[in-house]
Design an enzyme around this catalytic site. Structure first.
Site, short mmCIF file in Angstrom:
data_model
loop_
_atom_site.label_atom_id
_atom_site.label_comp_id
_atom_site.label_asym_id
_atom_site.label_seq_id
_atom_site.Cartn_x
_atom_site.Cartn_y
_atom_site.Cartn_z
N GLY A 13 0.83 -1.21 0.00
CA GLY A 13 0.00 0.00 0.00
C GLY A 13 0.85 1.25 0.00
NE ARG A 35 3.66 4.31 -6.15
CZ ARG A 35 4.56 3.36 -5.90
NH1 ARG A 35 4.60 2.75 -4.73
NH2 ARG A 35 5.44 3.00 -6.81
N GLY A 36 -0.51 4.83 -0.81
CA GLY A 36 -1.55 5.44 0.02
C GLY A 36 -0.98 6.44 1.01
CB SER A 63 -9.10 1.48 11.82
OG SER A 63 -10.07 2.45 12.08
CB CYS A 89 -13.66 2.46 13.10
SG CYS A 89 -13.00 1.43 11.81
CE1 TYR A 136 -10.65 0.05 6.50
CE2 TYR A 136 -11.15 0.87 8.70
CZ TYR A 136 -10.25 0.66 7.67
OH TYR A 136 -8.94 1.07 7.83
CE LYS A 151 -7.70 -2.13 8.05
NZ LYS A 151 -6.37 -2.46 7.54
CB THR A 183 -6.21 8.05 16.40
OG1 THR A 183 -7.43 8.71 16.62
CG2 THR A 183 -5.12 9.05 16.04
CG ASN A 184 -10.17 9.87 12.94
OD1 ASN A 184 -10.31 8.82 13.56
ND2 ASN A 184 -11.18 10.57 12.48
CG ASP A 196 -23.19 14.39 14.61
OD1 ASP A 196 -22.73 15.19 13.77
OD2 ASP A 196 -23.85 14.74 15.61
#
Ligand code: GDP
Length: 318
Positions: A15, A17-18, A112, A114, A141, A145, A169-170, A274
């Site tokens: 990955g 290129r991400g 992640s 999430c 998703y 994970k 985190t984000n 939200d």
């Protein structure tokens, strides 16, 4: 074979290129690794198990950073639910299994925040995994994970596979996705505020109520943490990677307005979801392992805005 990840080691960044993979590759290039493997999607399709197997047989990577995933913001996750679960499951099964069968030295898997329950106590500790229901907008998703985490744990127990699982985190930083339909909030607001400034628009629309709270980590900090833990950590426990503090979406919008230098008003579109009310990671374990984030949110957003502007100029002249 390299016993430690020094610059003679054969290192594969999946990955690359991400957003995350390119930051890890930049970090390793800075150390002048002689065998850095960063195939493009055209060179290696990670969803093709045979191709992944042939790549491992030929290139014999020792250290694998798995930063390959289908990712996106709240709307992309909620719309392309089937693609998110299929692509993520397929990529990680191919990579983890090939690394095991070809005897790789170490595998780093990125999950992640999430993966934690929607209503997990805040800040979220690693032990909160699988203690409650997930946020519905990104459940496909998150479940992919979680399956990756379980697969690493199962391979570790059954085969002695050396895999570690980090939960960032984000994230934000250079090379982010600025498509307003599929991006995360930070690049979306950077672009919206920048375009409002150029157009002299009186207001900028922010989705939702502005009340949800999120934690943001610059991707160069994440890359540094990944390299540090690849070298120093070999435990079976998850490790959260974050900064340990969060801001509301409304506060984030105000910081971005300040960095971009736009005098417009912020308008909240409450017809948009939200998502999770709060997502803040407990980073006690990370700190006890000896790593801390260094880039502040204001500095990180300013640097990201500079690279966004450079990219925008580049795109116009291409
Ligand atoms: P999440 O962290 O998985 O919920 O994903 P996002 O980064 O997409 O969204 C975080 C929060 O920012 C949610 O409450 C969104 O509604 C809010 N938000 C506000 N404006 C935007 C926007 O323009 N794009 C996105 N993606 N989110 C926004």
């Amino acid at each position: 074979m390299a016993d430690e990840m020094d610059k003679t080691a054969r290192v594969f960044v999946a990955g690359s290129r991400g957003l995350v993979g390119s930051a890890i590759a930049r970090r390793l290039q800075g150390e002048q690794f002689a065998h850095l493997l960063t195939p493009t999607r055209a060179e290696l399709d990670l969803m093709d198990g045979r191709a992944v197997d042939a790549f491992f047989a030929k290139e014999r990577p020792e250290y694998i950073f798995d930063a390959a995933a289908r990712v996106g913001g709240i709307q992309a996750n909620n719309t392309f639910r089937g693609d998110f679960i299929r692509e993520n499951l397929q990529i990680q099964i191919n990579l983890i299994d090939a690394a095991h069968r070809h005897g790789a030295t170490k595998f780093l898997f990125l999950g992640s925040s999430c993966i934690y329950p929607q209503l997990a106590p805040q800040p979220m500790k690693e032990e909160h995994l699988l203690t409650g229901l997930l946020e519905p907008t990104n459940q496909p998703y998150a479940i992919a994970k979680i399956a990756g985490i379980e697969m690493i744990d199962a391979y570790r127990r059954q085969y002695g596979f050396k895999g570690i699982c980090l939960m960032p985190t984000n994230l934000y930083g250079p090379g982010d996705n600025y498509n307003l339909e599929t991006s995360h909030v930070l690049p979306a607001l950077l672009r919206k505020v920048h375009e409002a400034k150029l157009a002299g628009a009186p207001s900028v629309v922010v989705w939702g109520t502005g009340k949800p709270r999120r934690e943001f980590l610059h991707v160069d900090d994440l890359a540094d943490a990944c390299v540090f833990l690849m070298r120093s950590y070999d435990g079976d426990k998850l490790v959260n990677i974050g900064v340990g503090t969060d801001v509301s979406i409304g506060e984030l919008a105000r910081i971005i307005v300040g960095v971009v230098g736009h005098a417009g008003e912020i308008v909240f579109d409450t017809s948009k979801p939200d998502g999770t009310p709060r997502k803040l990671l407990d980073v006690t374990r990370l700190h006890s392992l000896g790593w801390r984030a260094r880039i502040s949110l204001e500095q990180g957003i300013a640097a990201t805005y500079r690279s966004y502007l450079a990219g925008a100029v580049h795109a116009r002249s291409a």
